[in-house]
Design a protein around this motif. Structure first.
Motif, PDB file in Angstrom:
ATOM      1  N   ASN A  93       2.075 -11.228   1.769  1.00  0.00           N
ATOM      2  CA  ASN A  93       0.945 -11.299   2.692  1.00  0.00           C
ATOM      3  C   ASN A  93      -0.373 -11.425   1.944  1.00  0.00           C
ATOM      4  O   ASN A  93      -0.653 -10.647   1.025  1.00  0.00           O
ATOM      5  N   PHE A 126       4.491  -3.540   5.188  1.00  0.00           N
ATOM      6  CA  PHE A 126       3.725  -3.773   6.415  1.00  0.00           C
ATOM      7  C   PHE A 126       2.890  -2.574   6.834  1.00  0.00           C
ATOM      8  O   PHE A 126       1.761  -2.702   7.262  1.00  0.00           O
ATOM      9  N   GLY A 127       3.453  -1.399   6.721  1.00  0.00           N
ATOM     10  CA  GLY A 127       2.772  -0.234   7.256  1.00  0.00           C
ATOM     11  C   GLY A 127       1.733   0.376   6.335  1.00  0.00           C
ATOM     12  O   GLY A 127       0.960   1.222   6.748  1.00  0.00           O
ATOM     13  N   ARG A 128       1.723  -0.067   5.104  1.00  0.00           N
ATOM     14  CA  ARG A 128       0.777   0.502   4.164  1.00  0.00           C
ATOM     15  C   ARG A 128      -0.462  -0.372   4.095  1.00  0.00           C
ATOM     16  O   ARG A 128      -0.480  -1.483   4.531  1.00  0.00           O
ATOM     17  N   GLY A 129      -1.479   0.156   3.535  1.00  0.00           N
ATOM     18  CA  GLY A 129      -2.726  -0.589   3.460  1.00  0.00           C
ATOM     19  C   GLY A 129      -2.601  -1.791   2.560  1.00  0.00           C
ATOM     20  O   GLY A 129      -1.617  -1.983   1.856  1.00  0.00           O
ATOM     21  N   ALA A 130      -3.578  -2.641   2.623  1.00  0.00           N
ATOM     22  CA  ALA A 130      -3.616  -3.804   1.758  1.00  0.00           C
ATOM     23  C   ALA A 130      -4.477  -3.503   0.536  1.00  0.00           C
ATOM     24  O   ALA A 130      -5.325  -2.613   0.548  1.00  0.00           O
ATOM     25  N   SER A 159      -0.719  -7.640   0.568  1.00  0.00           N
ATOM     26  CA  SER A 159       0.125  -6.491   0.858  1.00  0.00           C
ATOM     27  C   SER A 159       1.577  -6.932   0.923  1.00  0.00           C
ATOM     28  O   SER A 159       1.886  -8.109   1.121  1.00  0.00           O
TER      29      SER A 159
END
Lengths: 113, 116
Positions: free
Chosen positions: A31, A98-102, A95
């Protein structure tokens, strides 16, 4: 591990010129996001790549902006021709989870005069 | 569309004291993530803390903690024992937990000054 890197850190161009910003994400991150912050305002989404495909480009302001991500690695954001209102700081982020920050780069400060 | 509001453009705190930065958001989604990012003068944004909406327990990372009030759609950041290195711009961010809404939504930021 290298973080997200952006080039150049600053760019001053004249109205009507072309500028290309580059972002190298963290290796292995599928991403990649481009954001822009105009002075004093919120950071606004421009577009999102998943590998080399544009997942969401709803934030691109107009067709003067063109983003590419060759081979799913680095990305470029070209502004042609630049207008005064394009001035701001352009952030790139990448990133994987998915659920963690970028992870963000330092940004490119673009000034159009 | 989701919106994130940070009503404090600037805040200041005495070194070693505690400061709370406020953030509210608007969403109709039930599952999402919330983040606080810090951007020091060197300009690279760093993730400070994250909260998953389905978890009731407030996240904590060393001197940083959040007060997550899901019903009120509030997500404040508390910095305890403030240090000079905490001086930065702080951004609150929202991200949907659903694939279709993969972008981050940011607030306008709060500039924190730490007074020696």
């Amino acid at each position: 591990e290298a973080g997200v890197t952006q080039f150049p850190s600053h760019s001053v161009i004249e109205k009507g010129q072309t500028v290309t910003l580059r972002c190298d994400p963290i290796s292995g991150h599928d991403n990649l996001y481009w954001y822009r912050r105009v002075m004093g305002k919120e950071i606004k989404f421009l577009l999102h790549f998943v590998k080399e495909s544009k997942q969401d480009e709803s934030g691109m302001p107009n067709n003067r902006f063109l983003a590419e991500r060759t081979g799913g690695t680095y990305s470029t954001l070209k502004v042609q021709p630049a207008e005064l209102e394009d001035s701001g700081v352009y952030f790139c982020a990448s990133s994987q989870d998915f659920g963690r920050g970028a992870f963000f780069g330092q940004g490119t400060r673009l000034t159009v005069v | 569309a989701q919106t994130v509001t940070q009503s404090q453009p600037e805040m200041s705190v005495q070194e070693a004291e505690t400061v709370t930065l406020s953030c509210t958001y608007d969403t109709s989604e039930s599952d999402y993530y919330l983040f606080w990012y810090k951007q020091p003068p060197s300009r690279q944004m760093i993730l400070v803390i994250r909260q998953e909406a389905y978890k009731q327990q407030n996240a904590t990372e060393n001197r940083f903690s959040v007060n997550f009030q899901k019903a009120a759609k509030s997500f404040s950041l508390k910095i305890s024992d403030s240090q000079l290195g905490d001086a930065a711009m702080y951004f609150c961010a929202y991200r949907s937990a659903f694939n279709s809404g993969n972008q981050f939504y940011f607030g306008t930021g709060t500039s924190l000054t730490v007074i020696p």
